[in-house]
Write a protein that holds these residues in place. Structure first.
Motif, mmCIF file in Angstrom:
data_model
loop_
_atom_site.group_PDB
_atom_site.id
_atom_site.type_symbol
_atom_site.label_atom_id
_atom_site.label_comp_id
_atom_site.label_asym_id
_atom_site.label_seq_id
_atom_site.Cartn_x
_atom_site.Cartn_y
_atom_site.Cartn_z
ATOM 1 N N GLY A 1 0.779 -1.237 0.000
ATOM 2 C CA GLY A 1 0.000 0.000 0.000
ATOM 3 C C GLY A 1 0.809 1.284 0.000
ATOM 4 O O GLY A 1 0.246 2.374 0.172
ATOM 5 N N GLY B 1 2.240 2.779 -2.442
ATOM 6 C CA GLY B 1 2.005 3.615 -3.622
ATOM 7 C C GLY B 1 2.806 3.180 -4.851
ATOM 8 O O GLY B 1 2.945 3.959 -5.800
ATOM 9 N N LYS B 2 3.294 1.951 -4.863
ATOM 10 C CA LYS B 2 4.142 1.467 -5.970
ATOM 11 C C LYS B 2 3.429 1.481 -7.314
ATOM 12 O O LYS B 2 3.963 1.963 -8.314
ATOM 13 C CB LYS B 2 4.620 0.031 -5.686
ATOM 14 C CG LYS B 2 5.501 -0.117 -4.483
ATOM 15 C CD LYS B 2 5.788 -1.570 -4.162
ATOM 16 C CE LYS B 2 4.549 -2.335 -3.716
ATOM 17 N NZ LYS B 2 3.928 -1.823 -2.470
ATOM 18 N N THR B 3 2.214 0.917 -7.337
ATOM 19 C CA THR B 3 1.497 0.788 -8.603
ATOM 20 C C THR B 3 1.131 2.166 -9.154
ATOM 21 O O THR B 3 1.352 2.475 -10.328
ATOM 22 C CB THR B 3 0.235 -0.076 -8.401
ATOM 23 O OG1 THR B 3 0.645 -1.350 -7.888
ATOM 24 C CG2 THR B 3 -0.525 -0.268 -9.703
ATOM 25 N N THR B 4 0.591 3.010 -8.274
ATOM 26 C CA THR B 4 0.217 4.365 -8.677
ATOM 27 C C THR B 4 1.441 5.126 -9.173
ATOM 28 O O THR B 4 1.399 5.798 -10.207
ATOM 29 C CB THR B 4 -0.390 5.102 -7.461
ATOM 30 O OG1 THR B 4 -1.389 4.258 -6.884
ATOM 31 C CG2 THR B 4 -0.991 6.411 -7.845
ATOM 32 N N ARG C 1 -1.096 -10.219 -5.490
ATOM 33 C CA ARG C 1 -2.378 -9.726 -4.999
ATOM 34 C C ARG C 1 -3.404 -9.784 -6.129
ATOM 35 O O ARG C 1 -3.146 -9.291 -7.233
ATOM 36 C CB ARG C 1 -2.222 -8.286 -4.495
ATOM 37 C CG ARG C 1 -3.490 -7.689 -3.906
ATOM 38 C CD ARG C 1 -3.226 -6.371 -3.197
ATOM 39 N NE ARG C 1 -2.768 -5.312 -4.084
ATOM 40 C CZ ARG C 1 -3.576 -4.546 -4.823
ATOM 41 N NH1 ARG C 1 -4.873 -4.742 -4.804
ATOM 42 N NH2 ARG C 1 -3.080 -3.602 -5.585
ATOM 43 N N GLN D 1 -5.410 -3.327 -11.729
ATOM 44 C CA GLN D 1 -5.197 -1.946 -11.267
ATOM 45 C C GLN D 1 -4.213 -1.224 -12.185
ATOM 46 O O GLN D 1 -4.459 -0.088 -12.612
ATOM 47 C CB GLN D 1 -4.661 -1.970 -9.832
ATOM 48 C CG GLN D 1 -4.496 -0.581 -9.221
ATOM 49 C CD GLN D 1 -3.715 -0.624 -7.909
ATOM 50 O OE1 GLN D 1 -3.353 -1.696 -7.405
ATOM 51 N NE2 GLN D 1 -3.449 0.545 -7.363
ATOM 52 N N LYS E 1 1.982 10.295 -0.837
ATOM 53 C CA LYS E 1 0.875 10.672 0.064
ATOM 54 C C LYS E 1 1.216 11.848 0.968
ATOM 55 O O LYS E 1 0.664 11.978 2.055
ATOM 56 C CB LYS E 1 0.437 9.465 0.909
ATOM 57 C CG LYS E 1 0.116 8.234 0.052
ATOM 58 C CD LYS E 1 -0.497 7.135 0.869
ATOM 59 C CE LYS E 1 -0.392 5.799 0.141
ATOM 60 N NZ LYS E 1 -0.969 4.699 0.885
ATOM 61 N N ASP F 1 0.538 14.811 0.363
ATOM 62 C CA ASP F 1 -0.583 15.761 0.308
ATOM 63 C C ASP F 1 -1.586 15.505 1.414
ATOM 64 O O ASP F 1 -2.310 16.408 1.811
ATOM 65 C CB ASP F 1 -1.282 15.643 -1.051
ATOM 66 C CG ASP F 1 -1.682 14.201 -1.358
ATOM 67 O OD1 ASP F 1 -0.788 13.333 -1.384
ATOM 68 O OD2 ASP F 1 -2.876 13.940 -1.574
ATOM 69 N N GLY G 1 4.977 11.996 -4.188
ATOM 70 C CA GLY G 1 3.569 11.834 -4.529
ATOM 71 C C GLY G 1 2.774 12.891 -3.786
ATOM 72 O O GLY G 1 2.722 12.888 -2.561
ATOM 73 N N GLU H 1 -3.425 12.102 -6.151
ATOM 74 C CA GLU H 1 -3.769 10.830 -6.789
ATOM 75 C C GLU H 1 -3.834 10.885 -8.308
ATOM 76 O O GLU H 1 -4.044 9.870 -8.956
ATOM 77 C CB GLU H 1 -5.098 10.317 -6.219
ATOM 78 C CG GLU H 1 -4.969 10.034 -4.721
ATOM 79 C CD GLU H 1 -6.061 9.123 -4.197
ATOM 80 O OE1 GLU H 1 -5.994 7.929 -4.497
ATOM 81 O OE2 GLU H 1 -6.961 9.631 -3.517
HETATM 82 N N1 GTP Z 1 -3.279 11.197 -1.752
HETATM 83 C C1 GTP Z 1 -2.412 10.370 -2.312
HETATM 84 N N2 GTP Z 1 -2.737 9.086 -2.482
HETATM 85 C C2 GTP Z 1 -1.829 8.250 -3.046
HETATM 86 C C3 GTP Z 1 -0.558 8.709 -3.471
HETATM 87 N N3 GTP Z 1 0.110 7.657 -3.988
HETATM 88 C C4 GTP Z 1 -0.708 6.592 -3.883
HETATM 89 N N4 GTP Z 1 -1.890 6.938 -3.321
HETATM 90 C C5 GTP Z 1 -3.045 6.076 -3.007
HETATM 91 O O1 GTP Z 1 -2.621 5.065 -2.101
HETATM 92 C C6 GTP Z 1 -3.331 3.849 -2.342
HETATM 93 C C7 GTP Z 1 -2.335 2.710 -2.525
HETATM 94 O O2 GTP Z 1 -1.598 2.949 -3.711
HETATM 95 P P1 GTP Z 1 -1.008 1.772 -4.607
HETATM 96 O O3 GTP Z 1 -0.296 2.400 -5.730
HETATM 97 O O4 GTP Z 1 -2.070 0.775 -4.923
HETATM 98 O O5 GTP Z 1 0.008 1.138 -3.576
HETATM 99 P P2 GTP Z 1 0.897 -0.187 -3.783
HETATM 100 O O6 GTP Z 1 2.190 0.068 -3.099
HETATM 101 O O7 GTP Z 1 0.946 -0.551 -5.202
HETATM 102 O O8 GTP Z 1 0.034 -1.242 -2.964
HETATM 103 P P3 GTP Z 1 0.222 -2.844 -2.973
HETATM 104 O O9 GTP Z 1 0.470 -3.249 -4.378
HETATM 105 O O10 GTP Z 1 -1.052 -3.377 -2.430
HETATM 106 O O11 GTP Z 1 1.382 -3.121 -2.072
HETATM 107 C C8 GTP Z 1 -4.193 4.108 -3.558
HETATM 108 O O12 GTP Z 1 -5.490 4.408 -3.138
HETATM 109 C C9 GTP Z 1 -3.541 5.313 -4.211
HETATM 110 O O13 GTP Z 1 -4.450 6.089 -4.952
HETATM 111 C C10 GTP Z 1 -0.244 10.096 -3.262
HETATM 112 O O14 GTP Z 1 0.837 10.591 -3.576
HETATM 113 N N5 GTP Z 1 -1.210 10.876 -2.691
#
Ligand code: GTP
Ligand code: MG
Length: 308
Positions: free
Chosen positions: A114, A116-119, A144, A150, A258, A260, A283, A286
């Protein structure tokens, strides 16, 4: 540039608001006194600037106050900004140094669940594309359920090239295939999204090592960038996990996300101070354009309410 600074200003608005509320608008221009120095110390600490940095900022402001009793809040902010700049010297990552030597240049996004890797993978691919680079995304979170979807959703929305397999597939095999595809198509960058994993889970850490080994069959220097994606809203708690990831993979960069959504925007100072790994991107929201190259100057101005 004004536009870039505005992103930082908006992104760190919560941190700045918290600082100015706690200090009764100290940075607004009123005179410093003993009690405002105390509240400032508390406010910086609460915003997660860390014990050392907070102490350094206070020491310099106090010294200036001793010399000049008419010291104003804005002067204090400028002193704080100078200290932060010194602490963050060398913290700006510069992408592109490796880009000429490796085709594709591989950027692997790693980190806990969680973060933010994928985003970040999608946002970065989009940003590079805006800069005229060619990019392939590799969906290597096969662990996952829905992770591949996603990334696919992002890729479709932003018109990005994606190499993916199904949930449960071998993540390293996807990475290998994606590299081959990126190579064959002459792409500049390959961005590898990986599954979230706790740094304490041995078998998941081993999967990352395997992705790296398999990529190295294609190019012994890949992945040239190994970036830890850190959730900035968790503050300095991320330092310990970063250490473990660093020991296993030799991190080359950080992305702090995150920011912000938090009033603890000082956290990245502590993270950099402890790890001395350059921060490439932040980041700040979103949307695709909310991934911003880390700028010490803009950051420092944004958190202390300086600049336009
Ligand atoms: N506000 C905000 N939300 C963010 C930011 N980066 C990511 N998110 C949110 O954080 C949540 C998790 O982001 P993902 O990119 O799914 O994280 P991940 O690391 O890929 O998660 P996993 O694959 O489950 O480990 C999502 O709802 C994103 O929209 C950011 O810079 N700002
Ligand atoms: Mg993910």
């Amino acid at each position: 540039m004004f536009g870039l600074f505005k992103k930082f200003k908006d992104g760190f608005a919560k941190t700045l608001t918290a600082l100015s509320e706690k200090t009764g608008g100290l940075f607004g221009g009123r005179k410093i006194d003993a009690s405002s120095l105390e509240t400032l110390e508390e406010a910086l600490y609460t915003a997660d600037f860390g014990v050392e940095t907070t102490a350094e900022i206070l020491a310099e402001i106090k010294a200036a106050y001793k010399a000049e009793k008419e010291l104003r809040g804005q002067d204090a902010a400028a002193i704080g900004a100078a200290v932060l700049k010194r602490v963050l010297a060398g913290a700006e990552g510069t992408l592109g140094v490796l880009a000429a030597s490796a085709n594709p240049t591989v950027i692997a996004m790693i980190g806990v669940n969680g973060s933010g890797k994928t985003t970040t993978s999608a946002k970065l691919a989009w940003r590079l594309k805006q800069d005229g680079k060619t990019v392939t995304l590799a969906a290597c979170d096969t662990f996952r359920a829905a992770a591949v979807e996603q990334l696919r959703t992002w890729a479709t929305r932003l018109d990005l090239e994606l190499i993916a397999s199904h949930t449960g597939a071998d993540a390293a095999a996807v990475a290998f295939d994606a590299w081959q595809a990126a190579k064959a198509r002459g792409r500049d960058y390959l961005i590898v999204d990986t599954a979230g994993r706790l740094h304490t889970k041995g078998h998941l850490m081993e999967e990352l090592a395997k992705i790296r080994r398999v990529l190295q069959k294609n190019d012994p220097t890949a992945p040239q960038h190994r970036w830890l994606v850190v959730d900035g809203s968790l503050g300095s708690n991320s330092i310990e996990q970063a250490r473990v990831f660093h020991q296993s993979f030799g991190l080359t960069g950080l992305v702090v996300t995150k920011l912000d959504g938090t009033s603890r925007g000082g956290a990245l100072v502590g993270i950099y101070r402890q790890l001395k790994i350059p921060i490439y991107f932040l980041g700040l929201g979103e949307q695709a354009e909310d991934l911003q190259p880390f700028s010490v100057d803009n950051y420092v101005k944004a958190v202390f309410g300086l600049g336009e």
